[in-house]
Write a protein that holds these residues in place. Structure first.
Motif, PDB file in Angstrom:
ATOM      1  N   ASN A 298      -8.369 -11.969  -7.097  1.00 25.98           N
ATOM      2  CA  ASN A 298      -8.116 -12.531  -5.767  1.00 25.98           C
ATOM      3  C   ASN A 298      -7.057 -13.600  -5.907  1.00 25.98           C
ATOM      4  O   ASN A 298      -7.034 -14.343  -6.885  1.00 25.98           O
ATOM      5  CB  ASN A 298      -9.398 -13.137  -5.203  1.00 25.98           C
ATOM      6  N   HIS A 299      -6.162 -13.684  -4.963  1.00 25.43           N
ATOM      7  CA  HIS A 299      -5.150 -14.729  -5.062  1.00 25.43           C
ATOM      8  C   HIS A 299      -4.766 -15.280  -3.695  1.00 25.43           C
ATOM      9  O   HIS A 299      -4.809 -14.590  -2.690  1.00 25.43           O
ATOM     10  CB  HIS A 299      -3.916 -14.266  -5.847  1.00 25.43           C
ATOM     11  N   SER A 300      -4.430 -16.569  -3.709  1.00 28.93           N
ATOM     12  CA  SER A 300      -4.048 -17.265  -2.486  1.00 28.93           C
ATOM     13  C   SER A 300      -2.535 -17.398  -2.484  1.00 28.93           C
ATOM     14  O   SER A 300      -1.978 -18.272  -3.126  1.00 28.93           O
ATOM     15  CB  SER A 300      -4.657 -18.662  -2.448  1.00 28.93           C
ATOM     16  N   GLU A 305       4.070 -14.455   2.460  1.00 31.70           N
ATOM     17  CA  GLU A 305       3.452 -13.286   3.058  1.00 31.70           C
ATOM     18  C   GLU A 305       3.555 -12.168   2.021  1.00 31.70           C
ATOM     19  O   GLU A 305       4.424 -12.214   1.133  1.00 31.70           O
ATOM     20  CB  GLU A 305       4.208 -12.853   4.313  1.00 31.70           C
ATOM     21  N   GLU A 306       2.726 -11.157   2.136  1.00 33.39           N
ATOM     22  CA  GLU A 306       2.813 -10.053   1.188  1.00 33.39           C
ATOM     23  C   GLU A 306       2.690  -8.743   1.953  1.00 33.39           C
ATOM     24  O   GLU A 306       1.684  -8.489   2.591  1.00 33.39           O
ATOM     25  CB  GLU A 306       1.681 -10.187   0.166  1.00 33.39           C
ATOM     26  N   VAL A 307       3.752  -7.946   1.890  1.00 32.83           N
ATOM     27  CA  VAL A 307       3.729  -6.639   2.559  1.00 32.83           C
ATOM     28  C   VAL A 307       3.809  -5.564   1.484  1.00 32.83           C
ATOM     29  O   VAL A 307       4.770  -5.509   0.720  1.00 32.83           O
ATOM     30  CB  VAL A 307       4.915  -6.464   3.524  1.00 32.83           C
ATOM     31  N   PRO A 334      -6.656 -16.305   1.086  1.00 32.20           N
ATOM     32  CA  PRO A 334      -6.660 -15.465  -0.123  1.00 32.20           C
ATOM     33  C   PRO A 334      -6.931 -14.004   0.218  1.00 32.20           C
ATOM     34  O   PRO A 334      -7.518 -13.689   1.247  1.00 32.20           O
ATOM     35  CB  PRO A 334      -7.810 -16.048  -0.950  1.00 32.20           C
ATOM     36  N   HIS A 335      -6.453 -13.120  -0.667  1.00 34.71           N
ATOM     37  CA  HIS A 335      -6.803 -11.712  -0.532  1.00 34.71           C
ATOM     38  C   HIS A 335      -7.046 -11.156  -1.930  1.00 34.71           C
ATOM     39  O   HIS A 335      -6.722 -11.787  -2.935  1.00 34.71           O
ATOM     40  CB  HIS A 335      -5.722 -10.927   0.195  1.00 34.71           C
ATOM     41  N   GLY A 336      -7.625  -9.978  -1.966  1.00 34.60           N
ATOM     42  CA  GLY A 336      -7.953  -9.397  -3.265  1.00 34.60           C
ATOM     43  C   GLY A 336      -8.462  -7.988  -3.100  1.00 34.60           C
ATOM     44  O   GLY A 336      -8.401  -7.409  -2.016  1.00 34.60           O
TER      45      GLY A 336
HETATM   46 FE   LIG Z   1      -1.466  -9.657  -3.490  1.00 37.56          FE
END
Ligand SMILES: [Fe+2]
Length: 384
Positions: A298-300, A305-307, A334-336
């Protein structure tokens, strides 16, 4: 970018240069960032400034349906409808002050006009289809997996082999370049770069076209398409040399950097512009420490932005992902991996995933087209 030369050029720049009949050739400096960026010198049969008519410009700038977004989004790019014309097929999905990105499914080759983006460098990623990028500096054949990097000002046409074409496109308000850390002070790609000059497809020579008549060039500037009719064929360049030209690069030539434990996304970086990077996720061996966890942690990405645009193969960290899907993970939260994905990845030896990632450093706006193609259930898909 390296020095390249095609066709006939004079021994010295800015000197008299005539054809066999004693008629002058016309020199043009073609470059970016004023006179301090990269440039090429072109030699035309006719003066490249002979404009006949300016028709009414029309607005193609993307309009924000959602600003200040902090919701994860899944947008189904292949659901964008195919359209005959290359420019009309362009569907902008995400944008900010640094870039515009979207999809296009054009059916027809460009035959009755030429196009020039006068405000942005363009990156076209060919997801489906093949053909030829025809430019005034020469032609580049393209196929599945090719990135076409087309610097601003390039006059071009797209010629497709079939009607089945899917393109991811990105317009950048700054030059699109290879990562600086992979280049030495002379610009040469270094030994630790995941690709090198041999992988670059440069334009191939084609004979100049000496024709007078009416030639429509659709020029993009300030978010408008300006139809300008010229009196001579734009592909009348007898030769050129320099560092500024379109080129192709196949994602299949990106050599992944792997490690015993998980390598961070920057190892996948392929290109960069002001305030964004483009990464290529390619088939590769997974991390080989006996206890490694191949799925990303998981990372913040607080400041980015991440596409992710999914091209092919199984995508290790996500459930229910199909070709042509975009996921947008906004900065600030965060997303993961999805539930189960981390556990599933342990012990896996390799991945066939193929994806293009664009990380803009400033927040993206979404267009209505992005919302129309969205799967709204994505934002809560990490719940167990
Ligand atoms: Fe990512």
């Amino acid at each position: 970018m390296r020095y390249h030369q095609l066709g006939e050029i004079p021994q010295k720049r800015h000197v008299v240069f005539k054809d066999a009949n004693g008629k002058h050739r016309y020199e043009q400096l073609f470059g970016t960032e004023g006179f301090s960026g990269v440039s090429s010198l072109l030699y035309h049969i006719h003066r490249p400034t002979q404009m006949i008519r300016f028709d009414k410009p029309y607005d193609v700038s993307p309009k924000a349906a959602v600003e200040k977004n902090i919701t994860p989004r899944l947008v189904q790019g292949f659901k964008a409808k195919p359209t005959d014309d290359f420019l009309e097929a362009r569907t902008p999905l995400f944008f900010n002050n640094d870039l515009i990105m979207g999809v296009a499914a054009p059916r027809k080759s460009m035959t009755d006009y030429f196009y020039k983006n006068g405000q942005c460098d363009e990156m076209l990623f060919i997801h489906k289809g093949s053909g030829k990028l025809k430019t005034f500096l020469g032609d580049i054949s393209f196929e599945y997996g090719d990135y076409l990097i087309i610097p601003r000002g390039t006059i071009y046409q797209m010629e497709f082999d079939t009607e089945e074409n899917r393109i991811l496109y990105l317009e950048s308000f700054s030059p699109i370049e290879t990562p600086r850390r992979y280049r030495n002070k002379y610009g040469q790609l270094l030994e630790h770069s995941p690709f090198c000059e041999r992988d670059i497809k440069v334009p191939e020579y084609k004979a100049p076209i000496d024709e007078k008549g009416e030639f429509l060039i659709k020029v993009k500037k300030a978010g408008m398409i300006h139809p300008i009719t010229y009196a001579t064929h734009p592909f009348d360049v007898v030769g050129w040399d320099g560092y500024f030209y379109p080129y192709g690069f196949s994602i299949h030539n990106f050599e992944p950097i792997t490690g015993r434990i998980h390598q961070p996304p920057p190892v996948h970086q392929n290109f960069e512009g002001n305030n964004f990077v483009v990464c290529s996720f390619c088939p590769r061996l997974y991390d080989y420490h006996p206890d490694s966890v191949p799925a990303p942690y998981n990372h913040s990405n607080i400041d980015s932005e991440e596409v992710l645009y999914y091209v092919d193969g199984d995508f290790m960290s996500r459930n229910h992902i199909e070709q042509g899907y975009f996921t947008l993970h906004p900065g600030g939260i965060p997303h993961g991996p999805h539930p189960g994905a981390m556990e599933r990845s342990i012990g896996q030896k390799e991945t066939e995933e193929l994806a293009v990632m664009v990380d803009p450093f400033h927040p993206l706006n979404l267009t209505q087209a992005a919302l129309d193609l969205e799967d709204d259930s994505y934002k809560t898909s990490w719940l167990e």
